[in-house]
Design a protein around this motif. Structure first.
Motif, PDB file in Angstrom:
ATOM      1  N   TYR A 115     -32.886  22.497 -18.848  1.00 22.28           N
ATOM      2  CA  TYR A 115     -34.048  23.321 -19.165  1.00 22.28           C
ATOM      3  C   TYR A 115     -33.628  24.788 -19.135  1.00 22.28           C
ATOM      4  N   SER A 116     -34.309  25.575 -19.946  1.00 18.30           N
ATOM      5  CA  SER A 116     -33.938  26.976 -20.127  1.00 18.30           C
ATOM      6  C   SER A 116     -34.490  27.851 -19.013  1.00 18.30           C
ATOM      7  N   ALA A 117     -33.945  29.077 -18.931  1.00 17.70           N
ATOM      8  CA  ALA A 117     -34.445  30.053 -17.976  1.00 17.70           C
ATOM      9  C   ALA A 117     -35.893  30.412 -18.331  1.00 17.70           C
ATOM     10  N   PRO A 118     -36.696  30.793 -17.335  1.00 23.35           N
ATOM     11  CA  PRO A 118     -38.113  31.091 -17.594  1.00 23.35           C
ATOM     12  C   PRO A 118     -38.299  32.098 -18.739  1.00 23.35           C
ATOM     13  N   GLY A 119     -39.199  31.751 -19.650  1.00 24.46           N
ATOM     14  CA  GLY A 119     -39.514  32.642 -20.762  1.00 24.46           C
ATOM     15  C   GLY A 119     -38.551  32.573 -21.935  1.00 24.46           C
ATOM     16  N   THR A 120     -37.615  31.611 -21.912  1.00 27.00           N
ATOM     17  CA  THR A 120     -36.644  31.495 -23.010  1.00 27.00           C
ATOM     18  C   THR A 120     -36.604  30.062 -23.531  1.00 27.00           C
ATOM     19  N   LYS A 121     -36.010  29.909 -24.705  1.00 25.83           N
ATOM     20  CA  LYS A 121     -35.734  28.592 -25.276  1.00 25.83           C
ATOM     21  C   LYS A 121     -34.301  28.616 -25.789  1.00 25.83           C
ATOM     22  N   SER A 122     -33.396  28.100 -24.989  1.00 26.81           N
ATOM     23  CA  SER A 122     -31.986  28.127 -25.375  1.00 26.81           C
ATOM     24  C   SER A 122     -31.754  27.231 -26.593  1.00 26.81           C
ATOM     25  N   HIS A 123     -30.872  27.698 -27.466  1.00 26.42           N
ATOM     26  CA  HIS A 123     -30.575  27.003 -28.724  1.00 26.42           C
ATOM     27  C   HIS A 123     -29.258  26.252 -28.577  1.00 26.42           C
ATOM     28  N   TRP A 124     -29.224  24.986 -29.002  1.00 23.18           N
ATOM     29  CA  TRP A 124     -28.064  24.125 -28.787  1.00 23.18           C
ATOM     30  C   TRP A 124     -27.656  23.380 -30.056  1.00 23.18           C
ATOM     31  N   SER A 125     -26.405  22.938 -30.064  1.00 18.00           N
ATOM     32  CA  SER A 125     -25.927  21.911 -30.977  1.00 18.00           C
ATOM     33  C   SER A 125     -25.270  20.838 -30.126  1.00 18.00           C
ATOM     34  N   TYR A 126     -25.359  19.561 -30.588  1.00 16.49           N
ATOM     35  CA  TYR A 126     -24.841  18.447 -29.809  1.00 16.49           C
ATOM     36  C   TYR A 126     -23.954  17.540 -30.660  1.00 16.49           C
ATOM     37  N   LEU A 127     -22.902  17.052 -30.026  1.00 18.85           N
ATOM     38  CA  LEU A 127     -22.046  16.027 -30.614  1.00 18.85           C
ATOM     39  C   LEU A 127     -22.123  14.786 -29.733  1.00 18.85           C
ATOM     40  N   PHE A 128     -22.359  13.638 -30.350  1.00 24.38           N
ATOM     41  CA  PHE A 128     -22.328  12.367 -29.646  1.00 24.38           C
ATOM     42  C   PHE A 128     -21.243  11.518 -30.297  1.00 24.38           C
ATOM     43  N   LEU A 129     -20.376  10.935 -29.473  1.00 18.59           N
ATOM     44  CA  LEU A 129     -19.257  10.185 -30.030  1.00 18.59           C
ATOM     45  C   LEU A 129     -18.824   9.045 -29.122  1.00 18.59           C
ATOM     46  N   ASP A 130     -18.170   8.085 -29.756  1.00 16.40           N
ATOM     47  CA  ASP A 130     -17.563   6.955 -29.054  1.00 16.40           C
ATOM     48  C   ASP A 130     -16.047   7.142 -29.141  1.00 16.40           C
ATOM     49  N   PRO A 131     -15.413   7.719 -28.116  1.00 17.71           N
ATOM     50  CA  PRO A 131     -13.975   8.024 -28.196  1.00 17.71           C
ATOM     51  C   PRO A 131     -13.099   6.805 -28.449  1.00 17.71           C
ATOM     52  N   LYS A 132     -13.448   5.679 -27.863  1.00 17.91           N
ATOM     53  CA  LYS A 132     -12.593   4.500 -27.998  1.00 17.91           C
ATOM     54  C   LYS A 132     -12.495   4.054 -29.450  1.00 17.91           C
ATOM     55  N   GLU A 133     -13.614   4.050 -30.165  1.00 16.49           N
ATOM     56  CA  GLU A 133     -13.604   3.661 -31.568  1.00 16.49           C
ATOM     57  C   GLU A 133     -13.044   4.783 -32.440  1.00 16.49           C
ATOM     58  N   LEU A 134     -13.419   6.010 -32.135  1.00 13.27           N
ATOM     59  CA  LEU A 134     -13.020   7.146 -32.963  1.00 13.27           C
ATOM     60  C   LEU A 134     -11.518   7.374 -32.948  1.00 13.27           C
ATOM     61  N   PHE A 135     -10.893   7.160 -31.776  1.00  9.30           N
ATOM     62  CA  PHE A 135      -9.464   7.439 -31.625  1.00  9.30           C
ATOM     63  C   PHE A 135      -8.626   6.168 -31.509  1.00  9.30           C
ATOM     64  N   ARG A 136      -9.162   5.065 -32.009  1.00  4.48           N
ATOM     65  CA  ARG A 136      -8.502   3.764 -31.845  1.00  4.48           C
ATOM     66  C   ARG A 136      -7.065   3.784 -32.353  1.00  4.48           C
ATOM     67  N   ASN A 137      -6.808   4.442 -33.453  1.00  3.88           N
ATOM     68  CA  ASN A 137      -5.462   4.461 -34.043  1.00  3.88           C
ATOM     69  C   ASN A 137      -4.708   5.762 -33.758  1.00  3.88           C
ATOM     70  N   LEU A 138      -5.273   6.588 -32.883  1.00  3.06           N
ATOM     71  CA  LEU A 138      -4.634   7.869 -32.573  1.00  3.06           C
ATOM     72  C   LEU A 138      -4.042   7.909 -31.170  1.00  3.06           C
ATOM     73  N   LEU A 139      -4.687   7.234 -30.228  1.00  2.00           N
ATOM     74  CA  LEU A 139      -4.220   7.230 -28.846  1.00  2.00           C
ATOM     75  C   LEU A 139      -3.464   5.936 -28.548  1.00  2.00           C
ATOM     76  N   PRO A 140      -2.546   5.964 -27.563  1.00  2.00           N
ATOM     77  CA  PRO A 140      -1.785   4.751 -27.221  1.00  2.00           C
ATOM     78  C   PRO A 140      -2.707   3.597 -26.823  1.00  2.00           C
ATOM     79  N   ALA A 141      -2.278   2.395 -27.109  1.00  2.00           N
ATOM     80  CA  ALA A 141      -3.065   1.212 -26.772  1.00  2.00           C
ATOM     81  C   ALA A 141      -3.300   1.102 -25.269  1.00  2.00           C
ATOM     82  N   SER A 142      -2.406   1.697 -24.482  1.00  2.00           N
ATOM     83  CA  SER A 142      -2.509   1.619 -23.025  1.00  2.00           C
ATOM     84  C   SER A 142      -3.445   2.687 -22.440  1.00  2.00           C
ATOM     85  N   TRP A 143      -4.023   3.507 -23.292  1.00  2.00           N
ATOM     86  CA  TRP A 143      -4.876   4.603 -22.813  1.00  2.00           C
ATOM     87  C   TRP A 143      -6.051   4.062 -22.017  1.00  2.00           C
TER      88      TRP A 143
END
Length: 217
Positions: free
Chosen positions: A84-112
């Motif tokens: 929640y924002s500080a009193p009297g303000t509305k902080s503006h955001w951007s968000y990323l949601f991700l599944d690292p295991k699927e996203l990096f399946r062929n980039l990180l070692p299998a033992s990760w």
């Protein structure tokens, strides 16, 4: 006698396509109220946010931390939180949601291990990365958001590569107990404290192994 209110924790599940398991939420709509919701929520995936304006509070399991414009927040899967924002303000955001295991399946070692950046896998966990202390984290997140918004040719390839770089940087920092490896000195209090925590963990594992071999466990 009045009954005490039960704490409510909400589960929020996001659909992430298998071929590119990333979701971007950005734009003028994503402004945070200054009124605390009174409840926590958690996600089915890793959440990375960047605060574009103002300041406020990130609350995690009763612990309150302050965020400011330029900060990046990292919240692993299944971590209850609210902002929640500080009193009297509305902080503006951007968000990323991700599944690292699927996203990096062929980039990180299998033992990760610990794809989710689970807080249990690190000696300490940093949830907020200030622009001043971690400028490269701010840069990577901003660049990723730009790629996903513009959707120029091969943007998913570029975003996947940038996200992998960001993920590895976060993994390194969390492995050091939340310390920036580029600025921490070998004899700094943070590094010495980390070394002490690692020593205690090794001692506990050794003791557990000794007790198991002796038949006590």
């Amino acid at each position: 006698m009045a009954k005490s209110k039960r704490a409510v924790t909400e589960y929020r599940s996001y659909y992430l396509p298998t071929h590119f398991p990333v979701l971007l939420l950005s734009g003028d709509y994503w402004k945070i109220s200054d009124i605390p919701s009174g409840s926590l929520h958690f996600h089915n995936c890793l959440e990375i946010g960047i605060c574009h304006s103002d300041s406020g509070t990130l609350e995690i399991n009763g612990e309150k931390q302050t965020f400011h414009a330029g900060d990046v927040t990292v919240l692993p899967r299944n971590v209850p939180h609210t902002t929640y924002s500080a009193p009297g303000t509305k902080s503006h955001w951007s968000y990323l949601f991700l599944d690292p295991k699927e996203l990096f399946r062929n980039l990180l070692p299998a033992s990760w291990k610990n794809y989710d950046l689970s807080t249990d896998g690190f000696p300490a966990f940093r949830y907020i990365f200030s622009k001043e202390a971690f400028p490269h984290i701010n840069y990577l997140v901003s660049h990723i958001i730009h790629e996903l918004e513009e959707q120029n040719p091969c943007y998913q390839i570029s975003a996947r590569s940038l996200l992998c770089s960001l993920y590895i940087e976060l993994y390194r920092i969390e492995s050091l107990g939340g310390v920036n490896p580029d600025t921490a000195k070998p004899d700094s209090l943070e590094i010495l404290a980390l070394q002490e925590r690692k020593k205690r963990r090794r001692d506990r594992r050794k003791l557990s192994g000794d007790l198991t071999r002796s038949g006590i466990y």
